[in-house]
Design a protein around this motif. Structure first.
Motif, short mmCIF file in Angstrom:
data_model
loop_
_atom_site.label_atom_id
_atom_site.label_comp_id
_atom_site.label_asym_id
_atom_site.label_seq_id
_atom_site.Cartn_x
_atom_site.Cartn_y
_atom_site.Cartn_z
N UNK C 34 -13.00 2.53 -7.30
CA UNK C 34 -12.03 3.60 -7.09
C UNK C 34 -10.65 3.01 -7.36
N UNK C 35 -9.90 3.64 -8.24
CA UNK C 35 -8.59 3.13 -8.59
C UNK C 35 -7.52 3.91 -7.83
N UNK C 36 -6.70 3.18 -7.09
CA UNK C 36 -5.67 3.83 -6.28
C UNK C 36 -4.29 3.34 -6.69
N UNK C 37 -3.40 4.26 -7.01
CA UNK C 37 -2.00 3.91 -7.26
C UNK C 37 -1.24 4.08 -5.95
N UNK C 38 -0.45 3.07 -5.63
CA UNK C 38 0.33 3.21 -4.41
C UNK C 38 1.60 2.39 -4.49
N UNK C 39 2.64 2.86 -3.82
CA UNK C 39 3.86 2.06 -3.70
C UNK C 39 3.68 1.08 -2.55
N UNK C 40 4.74 0.38 -2.21
CA UNK C 40 4.64 -0.58 -1.13
C UNK C 40 3.81 -1.75 -1.59
N UNK C 41 3.03 -2.29 -0.74
CA UNK C 41 2.21 -3.44 -1.14
C UNK C 41 0.75 -3.10 -0.89
N UNK C 42 0.16 -2.34 -1.82
CA UNK C 42 -1.17 -1.81 -1.56
C UNK C 42 -2.24 -2.88 -1.37
N UNK C 43 -1.96 -4.11 -1.81
CA UNK C 43 -3.00 -5.13 -1.60
C UNK C 43 -3.25 -5.36 -0.12
#
Lengths: 279, 289, 442
Positions: C34-43
């Motif tokens: 599942x590919x998720x785009x996110x701001x911040x530090x998604x790791x």
């Protein structure tokens, strides 16, 4: 003033001026490297930046946690190297054709190459993206390589150099039964080697530093080049990467190109890089 | 026709990769950009034809005139700065009294090797108003803090400095190689005639570097109009130091005004075409091609 | 005969249950990610998601991609859409109201109404307010974070000022004046940023909604030039700035943190997300910081406006993992034990985390625990308290992203001292009319 004192004065003036210039050239890079070894939390403003108390590798460690450095490094190396090799091949081939063949439309085509030399593809970035998609190159490292396999400026540069290759050598090779491609490969290329080397060093550094296109075409972090990953360190919304870590990222980007340049420097003799632009 | 093609198949074959790539990756996108410049398009819905409206907006847009002014400034100041400095450095490097030539040549070339994106991040820090080293030095010299990146009056300066810093080495090298080609005999003869250093520079060096300096000027011109990374990373208030190319990028890819962005792209293409044309005509007149 | 048929049906039921039950418990998915785009530090999120998703589907992974801004994510999706590259799109993207508006407008999000409605009462009120357009819910809440007032209690003690006076903006201004006077100009009330952050944090997310200000009227016409709320909001900022109470420096950069650590900056009127930035960047003033609700304008009377972020499921014509993502989202939102463990880990790593949106999780005593950075005050509780009496957010239209750029440019010129606030507001009005004309009201 005697001739001798004059010479001594002149000598020290030239050296002093050059040392100042060298200081300006190197300072930002040194400043960056120093900070990248400072602990997060130590003051890095103003002159404090230059005082280093507890040198640490923690910033680099953190960097490796933040971005997939090795993958990005391999991507950068791949696009730079393959991009350079292909562009050298196709540009020298076309340059050779312009320099050493007489064929209908040669001048018109060459004027055309020159006229397009300065046009930047960036201005057409929107439709270019659609085209890239059509040919299935989005999110592929080849998208950075294929469009620039043959560039006007590269053809122009190598063609100027190849004009100096004596026709007699080519003719005698033809008499020896060498094919046209064979002549290019066995006769022409060895003669223009210095030009190829200097063009290669410029291209490879430019490709390594490439930013706009990878940013546009590459879509996920496993495909990013190092430049893109590093540029994303400080600018993110809700991200507060300390400057020490950001600067360790820029160090990682800049130092390889410096090393590469120094290595290439040892293979080159002075004045060859821009030799084609003779007055 | 076929006969001609067949007889000259090798040169055509050798040139064809360039022509194909040019067609697909430059000509077609350029034409498409012209088309999109007459549309309103947000990338999500289909483009809508609106005639000259984008160009009309451009005429009333202070951001556009700001961008033109800034880019013009980068061009002029950049060209003077880069050419002056590279001429000076090249002559120093070419000086007969210089020792460790290789070291100086290598060291003065290094800025060109450094990525502009990374250097932009560093310059941002150096020019910071309250904590940057530049202001700290100014203070210790008895000056006062300058809001380098936070005032419209100064914001263009760090951009130009970075631009000059990074590109000077490249042109130094070109001019240096030109200097190498000037025979010592000219200078010896001039010295015998009693010409001063300055006279030698004006009467011998400059005229003989004529073509090279013109080449440098054209290249700097193109680089200035394509300037993006520097002003993007060292951005000042509003559009106070936005370059034309950056405005195109922001309009198209940040604000989703792909039509307006394309119109700015068309202006950029026209400017670059104009420069190419001038360059082409000069080269032709001087018999270079 | 009768008994036999009963027995048979019993066997049949048992068989059906045996076959069906594992399928019910564990729907199977094809291998993939599942590919998720996110701001911040998604790791940082991955450390929760990865084990979570493996509980539902061991053969599926989560990959997060960091986007620079939410808008950059929308741009990427728009580019994929325009190139017809649906496969390259992310499965999920984290967005705010403006981004949701843009993607719904383009028909690129899946409608979440049917999923959300039955579970809505498990979550805080208004959790999907900004994701609701024409009565349909287009996204699932990730966080609802209030505007807060962070202040350095040690400074207030030193200069003998009662922080409680900052309950209103008049008091806030007064506190700034006292600080300036008693410290001989050494201590600033707060900061002002020369870039786009001033409009974003002081303006759109801060003073503007609290002053009930408007950019557009109900029909989408530009009214910012005449709007009383705008005058109140930006006029107040002008008051602070012109009296020299704001330290001018770029946000999220070392000089701001150093000045803050040296006790030069007394307060931050900003969203709860600022917590992570303070924790990560300050070393000398740890323990001095406290949090209270944002001040209010007495004329209006409502508190700070919350900023909501959402996970949106992208309609890429392939719903293979949609259910799986929903399971994972629900797990992150409601799994008390795992969530608390993850938050502890985030505190240790100075990573980002926010209060949960689930009422059950919020009720756990964990969310009242004291925070060392805030001298024993519970930041988590303060964050929850900050949601009380919220101001409604500004109306969002598909044109608001562009409008932000136009408005911010004028504010930046104001901060640079090149125009007055009155001129800035007049110019915003003029430029918005020239470039946008009229916004499409939702």
């Amino acid at each position: 003033m005697s001739y001798k004192t004059k010479t001594v004065l002149r000598k020290s003036a030239v050296h002093a001026l050059l040392w100042i210039i060298v200081a300006f050239c190197l300072f930002p890079v040194l400043w960056m490297s120093i900070i990248s070894f400072k602990e997060v939390g130590e003051s890095i403003t103003g002159f404090n930046a230059l005082r280093i108390q507890n040198p640490t590798l923690a910033n680099y460690k953190r960097l490796f946690e933040l971005i997939p450095i090795w993958t990005n490094l391999v991507n950068s190396a791949f696009t730079s190297i393959v991009g350079t090799v292909t562009t050298l091949f196709f540009c020298s081939l076309a340059g050779y054709a312009f320099a050493k063949f007489k064929f209908p439309g040669r001048n018109a085509l060459f004027y055309f190459v020159i006229a397009t030399m300065m046009i930047s593809a960036e201005a057409g970035a929107v439709p270019l993206f659609v085209i890239m998609r059509r040919v299935g190159l989005v999110n592929s490292l080849w998208s950075l390589i294929i469009p620039r396999m043959a560039t006007a400026i590269g053809i122009f540069y190598l063609r100027q150099y190849m004009l100096d290759v004596p026709d007699a050598i080519l003719d005698s090779a033809r008499i020896d039964g060498c094919g046209e491609f064979g002549i290019y490969r066995k006769v022409v290329l060895p003669i223009v080697k210095p030009a190829l080397a200097s063009w290669a060093s410029i291209t490879i550094i430019a490709r390594w530093n490439d930013y706009f296109w990878p940013l546009l075409y590459l879509r996920d972090s496993s495909k990013y080049t190092l430049m893109v990953s590093v540029s994303m360190l400080p600018v993110s919304d809700g991200l507060s990467t300390p400057w020490q870590v950001v600067l360790s990222g820029t160090t990682l980007v800049i130092v390889p190109s410096i090393i590469l340049y120094l290595i290439m420097q040892t293979y080159q003799k002075s004045g060859q890089v821009a030799g084609a632009v003779k007055g | 026709m076929w006969q001609t093609l067949k007889r000259h198949r090798y040169p055509y074959l050798f040139i064809s990769p360039y022509l194909i790539l040019f067609l697909v990756f430059q000509l077609v996108p350029t034409i498409a950009t012209v088309y999109y410049s007459f549309t309103e398009w947000n990338g999500l819905r289909a483009p809508r034809w609106i005639g000259w409206r984008n160009y009309q907006l451009m005429m009333n847009d202070y951001m556009f005139s700001d961008a033109i002014r800034n880019t013009f400034r980068y061009w002029i100041v950049g060209a003077i700065g880069i050419m002056g400095l590279s001429l000076l450095i090249a002559m120093l490097l070419n000086s007969k009294v210089l020792r460790a030539k290789q070291f100086f040549r290598t060291a003065t070339f290094l800025p060109y090797v450094c990525a502009s994106v990374a250097m932009g991040l560093i310059f941002r820090m150096l020019f910071e108003e309250h904590a940057g080293l530049i202001n700290e030095i100014l203070l210790s010299l008895g000056g006062s803090r300058i809001p380098w990146l936070t005032s419209s009056a100064y914001a263009w300066i760090p951009v130009v400095i970075l631009f000059v810093w990074r590109l000077t080495p490249w042109f130094t090298m070109i001019i240096f190689s030109g200097l190498l080609n000037i025979s010592d005999e000219y200078y010896e003869a001039a010295t015998v005639d009693g010409a001063s250093g300055w006279q030698q520079f004006v009467r011998i060096t400059l005229p003989l570097l004529n073509h090279i300096l013109f080449f440098c000027f054209v290249t700097i011109t193109v680089d200035a109009w394509r300037l993006f990374n520097e002003s993007h990373i060292l951005s000042g208030p509003g559009t106070s130091n936005t370059s034309l190319f950056e405005l195109m990028y922001t309009s198209a890819f940040k604000n989703f005004k792909l039509g307006y962005g394309s119109a700015l792209g068309v202006v950029l293409i026209l400017i670059l075409l104009g420069i190419s044309l001038v360059q082409f005509m000069v080269r032709r007149r001087t018999g270079e091609i | 005969m009768h008994r036999k048929s009963m027995l048979l049906s019993l066997v049949a039921v048992v068989l059906v249950v045996m076959v069906a039950f594992p399928a019910l418990a564990q729907k199977t998915y094809p291998d993939g990610k599942i590919l998720i785009y996110s701001t911040g530090q998604p790791h940082f999120r991955e450390s929760f998601y990865q084990p979570s998703i493996h509980r539902f589907a061991p053969n599926v992974d989560v990959e997060t991609v960091q986007i620079e801004t939410m808008h950059a994510g929308v741009q990427k999706i728009a580019m994929d859409n325009l190139a017809g590259a649906y496969k390259d799109m992310p499965d999920v993207i984290m967005l705010d109201a403006v981004g949701i508006m843009n993607l719904v407008d383009a028909g690129l999000l899946l409608d979440m109404t049917d999923y959300w409605t039955p579970i809505a009462d498990q979550f805080v009120q208004g959790a999907v307010l900004d994701a609701t357009i024409d009565g349909r819910v287009w996204a699932l809440p990730d966080a609802v974070r209030p505007q807060l007032l962070f202040y350095n209690a040690a400074i207030f003690e030193e200069y003998d000022i009662d922080p409680a006076m900052m309950a209103t903006f008049d008091g806030y201004l007064e506190a700034g004046r006292l600080l300036k006077e008693r410290s001989n100009g050494e201590v600033y009330l707060s900061y002002i940023d020369p870039t786009t952050y001033t409009w974003r944090y002081w303006g759109r997310r801060g003073l503007m909604p609290q002053a009930n200000a408007r950019i557009w009227d109900e029909k989408g016409n530009v009214v910012i030039g005449q709007d009383e709320g705008t005058k109140l909001a930006l006029g107040f900022l002008d008051q602070l700035h012109s009296e020299g109470l704001l330290y001018r420096t770029t946000m999220m950069q070392p000089p701001l943190y150093e000045a803050t650590d040296q006790g030069k900056i007394a307060t931050f009127y900003i969203g709860a997300f600022w917590d992570e930035f303070l924790r990560k960047n300050l070393t000398k003033t740890v323990g001095d910081w406290r949090v209270m609700n944002a001040p209010v304008f007495e004329e209006v009377g409502t508190g700070g406006a919350p900023v909501s972020t959402y996970f949106c499921v992208v309609d890429k014509g392939d719903d293979t993992y949609v259910d799986l993502f929903l399971d994972m989202w629900y797990d992150f939102s409601t799994n008390i034990e795992e969530r608390n463990a993850w938050v502890n880990e985030m505190e240790r790593l100075n990573g980002p985390y926010s209060n949960p949106v689930s009422l059950d999780v919020l009720a756990d005593p964990f969310w009242q625990e004291p925070s060392a950075f805030y001298g024993g005050q519970s930041f988590r509780k303060a964050e929850a308290d900050g949601l009380a009496n919220p101001s409604p957010n500004m109306t969002v239209t598909p044109q608001d992203n562009e409008a932000d750029g136009i408005i911010s440019a004028e504010i930046e010129k104001y901060v640079a001292g090149e125009q007055t606030m009155e001129q800035a507001i007049a110019n915003m009005d003029k430029e918005l009319k020239l470039r946008i004309g009229r916004a499409d009201m939702p």
